[in-house]
Structures are given as structure tokens and as C-alpha cells.
Design a protein around this motif. Structure first.
Motif, mmCIF file in Angstrom:
data_model
loop_
_atom_site.group_PDB
_atom_site.id
_atom_site.type_symbol
_atom_site.label_atom_id
_atom_site.label_comp_id
_atom_site.label_asym_id
_atom_site.label_seq_id
_atom_site.Cartn_x
_atom_site.Cartn_y
_atom_site.Cartn_z
ATOM 1 N N THR A 118 0.817 -1.214 0.000
ATOM 2 C CA THR A 118 0.000 0.000 0.000
ATOM 3 C C THR A 118 0.851 1.264 0.000
ATOM 4 O O THR A 118 0.504 2.262 -0.642
ATOM 5 C CB THR A 118 -0.935 -0.001 1.222
ATOM 6 O OG1 THR A 118 -1.674 -1.227 1.237
ATOM 7 C CG2 THR A 118 -1.884 1.170 1.188
ATOM 8 N N ASP A 119 1.979 1.226 0.695
ATOM 9 C CA ASP A 119 2.821 2.417 0.791
ATOM 10 C C ASP A 119 3.482 2.765 -0.538
ATOM 11 O O ASP A 119 3.822 3.926 -0.776
ATOM 12 C CB ASP A 119 3.906 2.211 1.849
ATOM 13 C CG ASP A 119 3.306 1.999 3.233
ATOM 14 O OD1 ASP A 119 2.159 2.437 3.434
ATOM 15 O OD2 ASP A 119 3.976 1.391 4.087
ATOM 16 N N ALA A 120 3.658 1.766 -1.408
ATOM 17 C CA ALA A 120 4.337 2.026 -2.680
ATOM 18 C C ALA A 120 3.480 2.868 -3.617
ATOM 19 O O ALA A 120 4.009 3.647 -4.423
ATOM 20 C CB ALA A 120 4.717 0.701 -3.342
ATOM 21 N N ALA A 152 -0.892 -5.663 -6.088
ATOM 22 C CA ALA A 152 -2.346 -5.465 -5.990
ATOM 23 C C ALA A 152 -2.801 -4.814 -7.288
ATOM 24 O O ALA A 152 -2.436 -3.676 -7.590
ATOM 25 C CB ALA A 152 -2.691 -4.570 -4.796
ATOM 26 N N ALA A 153 -3.572 -5.552 -8.086
ATOM 27 C CA ALA A 153 -4.030 -5.075 -9.396
ATOM 28 C C ALA A 153 -5.527 -4.828 -9.339
ATOM 29 O O ALA A 153 -6.278 -5.553 -8.667
ATOM 30 C CB ALA A 153 -3.687 -6.083 -10.494
ATOM 31 N N SER A 161 -19.607 0.388 -9.366
ATOM 32 C CA SER A 161 -19.779 1.282 -8.219
ATOM 33 C C SER A 161 -18.563 2.188 -8.080
ATOM 34 O O SER A 161 -17.418 1.715 -7.953
ATOM 35 C CB SER A 161 -19.989 0.469 -6.944
ATOM 36 O OG SER A 161 -19.999 1.299 -5.810
ATOM 37 N N LEU A 162 -18.799 3.472 -8.072
ATOM 38 C CA LEU A 162 -17.704 4.434 -7.950
ATOM 39 C C LEU A 162 -17.140 4.448 -6.531
ATOM 40 O O LEU A 162 -15.930 4.604 -6.335
ATOM 41 C CB LEU A 162 -18.207 5.820 -8.347
ATOM 42 C CG LEU A 162 -17.172 6.935 -8.437
ATOM 43 C CD1 LEU A 162 -16.198 6.663 -9.567
ATOM 44 C CD2 LEU A 162 -17.854 8.281 -8.640
ATOM 45 N N GLU A 163 -17.980 4.266 -5.532
ATOM 46 C CA GLU A 163 -17.536 4.327 -4.147
ATOM 47 C C GLU A 163 -16.627 3.151 -3.802
ATOM 48 O O GLU A 163 -15.610 3.305 -3.122
ATOM 49 C CB GLU A 163 -18.753 4.355 -3.218
ATOM 50 C CG GLU A 163 -18.422 4.613 -1.761
ATOM 51 C CD GLU A 163 -17.758 5.960 -1.544
ATOM 52 O OE1 GLU A 163 -16.924 6.068 -0.618
ATOM 53 O OE2 GLU A 163 -18.061 6.901 -2.310
ATOM 54 N N ALA A 168 -10.730 1.114 -2.915
ATOM 55 C CA ALA A 168 -9.680 0.174 -3.286
ATOM 56 C C ALA A 168 -8.512 0.831 -4.018
ATOM 57 O O ALA A 168 -7.436 0.226 -4.136
ATOM 58 C CB ALA A 168 -10.268 -0.934 -4.161
ATOM 59 N N LEU A 169 -8.722 2.048 -4.532
ATOM 60 C CA LEU A 169 -7.672 2.667 -5.353
ATOM 61 C C LEU A 169 -6.389 2.916 -4.575
ATOM 62 O O LEU A 169 -5.291 2.832 -5.134
ATOM 63 C CB LEU A 169 -8.185 3.984 -5.934
ATOM 64 C CG LEU A 169 -9.001 3.891 -7.224
ATOM 65 C CD1 LEU A 169 -9.463 5.270 -7.642
ATOM 66 C CD2 LEU A 169 -8.175 3.278 -8.335
ATOM 67 N N THR A 170 -6.502 3.245 -3.316
ATOM 68 C CA THR A 170 -5.299 3.583 -2.535
ATOM 69 C C THR A 170 -4.386 2.375 -2.317
ATOM 70 O O THR A 170 -3.226 2.553 -1.961
ATOM 71 C CB THR A 170 -5.718 4.163 -1.180
ATOM 72 O OG1 THR A 170 -6.552 3.215 -0.491
ATOM 73 C CG2 THR A 170 -6.480 5.466 -1.374
#
Length: 808
Positions: A118-120, A152-153, A161-163, A168-170
Motif C-alpha cells: 500500500t505504501d508504494a 495489488a491489481a 460502483s464508484l464508491e 480500493a484505489l489507494t
């Protein structure tokens, strides 16, 4: 202090979590050796197998499990260059394996950088023009990368669903997205950051960089860092300097493995075209499907409405092969289901727009039928590339109208595309025009689809840039409308020269305020003020959108007006000067009497029904149908044919006049000035009032005299009666007045009681006999008391009182 091998947790740690933690550390990977092998890659050397390249263990395992061993030409040239970090412009024929040529460098470059977790943040962004192609790329990425890679792809496309995507984008390291949705997240999702992006991939780059996605791509590039690796892949690559400058490419390597080939399409692809007028397209397509029921067919059309109409009409006629359709106006789950079903089917026919023309890998497609001519050669190459993939055989058939043949063949020849003409066997050709006419007559929804399909097809031709190939005047659109089953060609508003565009561009002041050159100066007074329409007015104006809506009515073409010149008529024969709002036009006129009849061409008269004269109606009623016959039996419905009545009043002499009459102005002026007439009217009214006052006073005086006379007579009669009583006897000559009065009073009393005696009421179920006896005894007492009172009058006043009581 906690002993070695133990943790401070009270519960035992799961084994799977311990293994996962060890994998994320990647301590067992020799990154230095892998980096050294990549630096030693010789770009002049030709690699054939994936095992020859310095790839990581998870990637090799993923390729092996997916049965990828030998590289294609584009993969052998592009992957080594991409592994060394260079920008690439990759061009190769359809079905040559371009997807793996950029997915493997994405996985390997991020693996060597250890861009994990996640940090990358986001490390690679892959953009595709369509949702279906994005899903296909994501599926291949999952197959290759699920054997040991820890990235993570994610898939970011429209229709979901946009929400959930924002949450998950982060956590994503690799994203496969469409331009519109990724731009939406870049501008609206605050936690989504792309500052550390390493790689940008554009699949079908020529489509993404054209006018359709130009603004979106420019906006996306503004968010991305300039220090990145960019890979562009397409079957028809763009070499424009402006496009490359927009993407900030740094010394890109142009990789084209088929540039020296004689053809721009695969060798295993057989390409043919048919010269087919547009009115015979559906007949030819239906005959072809009937002759190829055991094949897998993909048919391309120019518009979504055309796809829907052909699918619905052919489905009702049951050709004997499964039919499917896909276009951009469908829901996302419907499009995914259609692509999955068509990929798994052995024999099927898919009607599609250009949304399925790029990148989609449908296995074992036998025929690609381009029913509508493509807009350019690049679109033709992408369409026909759905078959003959990975060195398999396939066949493409192009339908060309006679006016499109010459121009399109020149452009295909300029792109080195070999194509041969073929003819249709007329014996096997079937006509479905009568079936379509019957179907449209029974189902108004399919008829509406046919009208919209005609309009969208005509608009697609009209908006084409290449006017040498697509010229709207060279098409027989009336015949094309008849081939769709329509009784006539619908109105095409955008082709009419009615000044609509000039009216839109004209200012409001010029429309509302008249010019000083107008002949009539009262234009402003003549024009009524435009009423204000509220939301309730719009609510009550709503109609059935399928049948009664305005846009549906405007599809119906009115008849041509007499005397219209050819310049005023559009290409369909419709009058451009006609009012677009007129939905109903007079086709024939019914005569109003027996004298007025229609005259035929030979000069003979033709009466239209019988004439009925209605009482109270000035115009006769023409009865020419059963509905009119039934109308004669209803008085209520006949009222609307009657003349409007007039209200009359009668004066004192019995003459009838209208309720409201206006005096003639000349007669009014002849009587004098208005003030003089007013004075005369006041004097006449004053005399009438004075005479009425005199009459009222005389009548009141007469009533007073008559009242006084009656009072004196009554007093005189009372004095005579008192005198008779004092003498102690009655008058000798007269009768006994008291006895006669008593007899009359008794008779009248008995008759009145007998007449007014109520009927005995029926005893209720809850009443007892004792109650009836009590009621009867009370009534008897009242009767006896009344009888005694009647029998005991002593004076004249008592008799008058008794008479007044009896008379009520």
C-alpha cells in the motif's frame, strides 16, 4: 522477555499469515543478479522463447501455466526493449500477441523495483479505449501474475460502483482502466495519488489519441509525472509528432514487425467484398446467415439503433442460429454476458457496433461481415482483425454500395490490403421485405426501432468526413426505408435547409423585438405574450414516450405539397418549407352536401356517404361510416354538431328580444347628446316613481277604510248580542245560533278527529301489553277531557276560543 520463536499474542498466530509476511519481505529474491541479467540483454540478438529472457520466477511460472512458450514477432522485439526501460511505439497486426508484449515488462519492471504494498502507491497504469478490452487485459494480467507476484491489481471501468473503486484505489499497484473513469478518479478521489507512477501503457493508442479521447488523455497526462516509461501499442500506430509530444515520450523506439510485409492484414485472412445496394443489405445478410448456420459470425453496423433493429427483427424470424447483440448503450453486465457467451459458443451470430472492433479476442470466429462500410481503413483493419488470429484461418466480407466501391477500394489499396470481389448467388438469395412489413404492422415498438435505425444510419453517412466515399445524395434512401419494412422514409430534420441552425445562433432580442423596416407597426401588439409554463403544466403535457412523444411524431413524413420545386425538396422528396409541427395533414375532403361531390379524373362525380339534416344544426352531417351511424343514436354526442343557442327575454308587450342588445350608434347619436339623454331618463324615472307613490298612498287609504268598516260592524254585532242576552230570550224570527254553532263544531270536530286519527302502530318485539294498556288509558283520558271542554262553552268568547283551537 519473550523467548525466541514466541510472540506476545495470547492466541496462536495463523500459519498462512506468517508465510504471507515472509513473502512480502522478498528476502529470498536476488534482485542484483536479475538487474545484471537485464543490463546484459543484447537488443540485436533475436530471442525466440520466454525462457531465453531474464524473467523472474513468478512470471516464468505464470507463462508456463498459461502454456506460453514461444514468443511472437512483436513480443520478441518489444519485450527486451521494454525491460531495459525505453519508451516504445509498437505496431503489429491484429492477433499478434501485443497484450503480453506490455504486460510482461510491467510485471518485471515493478518486480525489480519492489513496488509492492500500500505504501508504494500506483506503479503502472494501463489504459484501453473500451471496457471489454480492459476486462480482457485484466484477465490476462491475473493469469500471468497470480503465481507468486504480490502486486495489488485493479480494474477501473465505467458501469460499476464508484464508491467501492475509491476505497480500493489507494491499495492498487497496477491499474487497468478506461480514459473516462480514470480521469474521474484523478479529479474527484482525494486519496488517489499517482506521483510515483513508473509506467504508462496505452493499448490501441491510435484510437485513444484520436478526437474521441483527446481531451481525456490530455487531462490524464497533466496528473502523471513526466519521469516515467510510456508504451504505445496498436495495429495501426500513429507517428504524429504532436501526439508523441503530448505524451512526453523520451527517445521512443519504433517497433513494427510487419512494416515490410506485403499486406497489412494476416496472411491467413481471406478478404472479399460484395457490391450490394443498401436496399438489399438485409436480404443478403439474412441469406448469408441461413447458409452458414454452423459458423461463428460477427456482423458490424454503424449505429446502435441499427444493431437493435436487426437483432429484434431477425430474432422474431428465427434464423436457426443463436443471435446476440452488443453496443455502447447497453448496461455493463449485459455487455460482459454477451462477450462471454459469444466467446464460449461454437455457432452463433453477434451483431455489434465498433465497440467490439478493437482488441477483443473472440476464439475461432469464422466470418466477419461488415454490413455498413467502415469510416476509414484503420477501422476496417480492426474490424476484420477479430478473425484469423494467432495464425488461424478466417474470412472477412465487406458490403459496399455502388457509390462506395471506387473510393473505398482506392483507400484499401493504399494500405496494402488485398481484397477480391465476389457475387451473391441469386438462387439462394431470400427476400425478407414482406416479413418485415408484416412484423412492423403488428408491433409498433419494432416499427419505431426501424424508424430510428433509418435516421441513425442516414446520420452516420451524413457525418462522415470522407465525402468521396460517403455522399448522402448517392443513396436511394426511399428504397432503403422500404427494405426495413417502413411505409415511407421518415423525416430527416438535420438534412433540411429550414434555417434551424441560423435560428439557434440568432440572439433573443432579434427574435423578440421587430425591426424598424416592418410594414406593420403593430407587430408587438399582435404578438401575444408567451405564457409561463410551470412544472404542473409540463406534468399534464406528458405523453407515452414510445408512441405519442414529439420525437416519435416527427419521424412520420407528411405528403409533398403541390408546386414545390426540386430545390425546396430534400433528398427524400419531402418539402423543406413544410411545417415540422404538422403531424396530421388533410388527405381527402368530405363534401358537405349532395351538391358538392368529389370529381374523379374522368370527370364523374363520386358522392361520399349520405347527408343527414339535424334539427337545430345549420350544417348537415355526412354519414360515411359505421361510427357515424352509431353517432346518430346518441343525443349527447350530437350536441356538438348543433348550433349555439341564443338567450331570449320577453318585454311587457310579449315581444322576444335577446338578453343583451346593443343600440346602434347612429340611432343613439340621433337622440341627442349623452347628457341630455341622461336628464330625460332621470325625469322620466322620477315621474314613474311619483305616480307609483300616489298609487301606493291611495291603496293604503282604501285598506284603512275597509279595516275600520269591518271593526265597526264587529262592534255593532257584539252590542246587539249583549242586548239579546239581557232580554233573556232569543230572537223570534231567527234560529238558535248557539245550537247551530255547537252542532257544526261537534260535527267538524268528529270528522276532524276521524280524519286525523292515526293508525294503530304495530307493537315492537320489546314492548309489553301493559305499555299498550297504559298508552290507551292516557289517550282516553285526554279524549274525555277534550270532550268535556267542548261540551261546556258558556260565552261567545269561549266558543271563539274553542273554534280557534279546532281550526288549528
Amino acid at each position: 522477555m519473550v523467548g525466541p520463536g514466541l510472540t506476545g499474542r495470547t492466541r496462536p498466530t495463523k500459519v498462512k499469515k506468517q508465510v504471507g509476511a515472509q513473502k512480502r519481505k522478498r528476502e529470498d529474491v536476488d534482485l542484483e543478479t536479475l538487474e545484471r541479467l537485464v543490463d546484459e540483454i543484447d537488443l540485436k540478438h533475436v530471442y525466440k522463447d520466454f525462457t531465453d529472457l531474464p524473467l523472474s520466477g513468478p512470471t516464468k511460472q505464470g507463462l508456463k501455466s498459461s502454456h506460453f512458450a514461444v514468443m511472437t514477432d512483436i513480443q520478441a522485439k518489444a519485450i527486451p526493449i521494454a525491460l531495459k526501460g525505453h519508451d516504445i511505439l509498437g505496431a503489429a497486426k491484429t492477433g499478434s500477441g501485443k497484450t503480453l508484449s506490455f504486460l510482461i515488462p510491467v510485471l518485471e519492471n515493478l518486480f525489480r523495483l519492489q513496488h509492492i504494498g500500500t505504501d508504494a502507491g500506483l506503479g503502472a497504469l494501463i489504459i484501453s479505449p473500451t471496457r471489454e478490452l480492459a476486462i480482457q487485459i485484466f484477465d490476462v494480467l491475473c493469469k500471468i501474475g497470480k503465481h507468486g507476484h504480490m502486486f495489488a491489481a485493479g480494474l477501473v471501468i465505467g458501469g460499476k460502483s464508484l464508491e467501492s473503486e475509491r476505497q480500493a484505489l489507494t491499495r492498487m499497484n497496477i491499474l487497468v482502466a478506461t480514459p473516462g473513469r480514470i480521469l474521474q478518479h484523478l479529479s474527484q478521489t482525494a486519496a488517489f495519488k499517482v506521483d510515483d507512477l513508473k509506467m504508462l501503457v496505452l493499448d490501441e493508442a491510435d484510437r485513444i489519441l484520436d478526437m474521441g479521447f483527446q481531451r481525456d488523455v490530455d487531462a490524464i497526462i497533466e496528473y502523471l509525472p513526466k519521469e516515467r516509461q510510456t508504451l504505445l501499442y496498436s495495429a495501426t500506430q500513429s507517428k504524429k509528432v504532436s501526439d508523441l509530444a503530448r505524451l512526453s515520450l523520451q527517445d521512443p523506439e519504433y517497433v513494427s514487425v510487419h512494416a515490410e510485409d506485403k499486406t497489412a492484414t494476416p496472411k491467413s485472412l481471406q478478404q472479399n467484398y460484395i457490391v450490394c445496394p443498401i436496399e438489399e443489405k438485409l436480404d443478403t445478410l439474412w441469406s448469408f446467415i441461413q447458409a452458414s448456420k454452423k459458423s461463428k459470425i460477427l456482423c458490424f453496423f454503424s449505429s446502435a439503433k441499427m444493431v437493435r433493429f436487426v437483432f429484434e427483427s431477425f430474432r422474431h424470424m428465427q434464423p436457426g442460429i443463436p443471435l446476440m447483440h452488443i453496443h455502447g448503450r447497453q448496461k455493463q453486465h449485459s455487455r460482459l454476458d454477451t462477450t462471454a457467451k459469444f466467446s464460449a459458443a461454437k455457432a452463433s451470430c453477434l451483431f455489434a457496433t465498433d465497440v467490439a472492433a478493437r482488441g477483443l479476442d473472440f476464439p475461432a470466429v469464422d466470418f466477419v461481415i461488415q454490413v455498413d462500410c467502415p469510416e476509414d481503413v484503420d477501422t476496417y483493419i480492426h474490424r476484420v482483425g477479430r478473425t484469423a488470429r494467432y495464425n488461424r484461418e478466417g474470412r472477412g466480407v465487406l458490403f459496399l454500395a455502388p457509390s462506395e466501391e471506387e473510393g473505398m477500394l482506392k483507400r484499401l489499396e493504399g494500405k496494402r490490403i488485398p481484397i477480391e470481389t465476389i457475387n451473391v448467388r441469386q438462387k439462394k438469395k431470400q427476400s425478407i421485405k414482406s416479413q418485415l412489413v408484416h412484423m412492423l404492422f403488428k408491433d409498433p415498438e419494432i416499427k419505431y426501432l426501424a424508424q430510428k435505425a433509418f435516421v441513425t444510419y442516414t446520420k452516420a453517412i451524413y457525418l462522415q468526413r470522407d465525402k468521396d466515399v460517403f455522399n448522402i445524395r448517392n443513396y436511394d434512401l426511399e428504397a432503403f426505408a422500404a427494405s426495413l419494412g417502413l411505409p415511407g422514409a421518415p423525416k430527416i430534420k438535420f438534412l433540411r435547409d429550414d434555417g434551424g441552425r441560423q435560428k439557434k445562433q440568432q440572439s433573443r432580442q432579434e427574435l423578440e423585438v421587430p425591426s424598424s423596416d416592418d410594414e406593420d407597426g403593430d407587430d408587438l401588439s399582435k404578438k401575444a405574450a408567451k405564457p409561463v409554463r410551470t412544472k404542473y403544466d409540463r406534468m399534464f403535457e406528458r405523453q407515452n414516450q414510445d408512441v405519442l412523444a414529439d420525437h416519435y411524431k416527427k419521424l412520420v413524413k407528411d405528403g409533398d405539397e403541390d408546386g414545390a420545386s426540386e430545390d425546396e425538396n430534400d433528398f427524400m422528396g419531402g418539402n423543406a418549407a413544410a411545417d415540422d409541427d404538422d403531424f396530421l395533414a388533410v388527405k381527402r375532403r368530405i363534401p358537405a352536401s349532395d351538391d358538392e361531390m368529389d370529381v374523379d379524373e374522368d370527370g364523374s362525380t363520386n358522392p361520399r356517404g349520405r347527408v343527414v339534416n339535424l334539427a337545430g344544426a345549420s350544417k348537415p352531417l355526412i354519414v360515411d361510416s359505421n361510427r357515424r351511424e352509431k353517432l346518430l343514436k346518441s343525443k349527447k354526442k350530437l350536441l356538438k354538431f348543433m348550433d349555439t343557442g341564443k338567450k331570449l327575454v320577453y318585454d311587457e308587450d310579449g315581444n322576444a328580444h335577446q338578453a343583451y342588445e346593443l343600440e346602434d350608434e347612429a340611432d343613439f347619436r340621433s337622440k341627442g347628446l349623452p347628457e341630455e339623454q341622461r336628464q330625460k331618463f332621470v325625469e322620466a324615472a322620477r315621474e314613474v316613481v311619483a305616480q307609483a307613490d300616489v298609487d301606493d298612498k291611495a291603496m293604503a287609504k282604501t285598506k284603512r277604510k275597509e279595516k275600520m268598516r269591518k271593526r265597526k260592524d264587529r262592534e255593532r254585532a257584539e252590542e246587539g248580542m249583549d242586548r239579546d242576552e239581557d232580554e233573556g230570550g232569543l230572537e223570534i224570527s231567527g234560529e238558535d245560533a248557539l245550537a247551530n254553532f255547537r252542532a257544526d263544531a261537534g260535527t267538524s270536530d268528529d270528522e276532524e278527529q276521524e280524519r286525523e286519527k292515526p293508525q294503530k302502530k304495530v307493537k315492537k318485539w320489546f314492548q309489553s301489553d301493559s305499555e299498550d294498556d297504559d298508552r290507551s288509558s292516557r289517550n282516553d283520558k285526554k279524549a274525555r277531557k277534550a270532550k268535556t271542554q267542548v261540551e261546556e262553552p258558556e260565552t261567545l268568547e269561549d266558543m271563539e276560543k274553542l273554534a280557534a283551537g279546532l281550526l288549528g
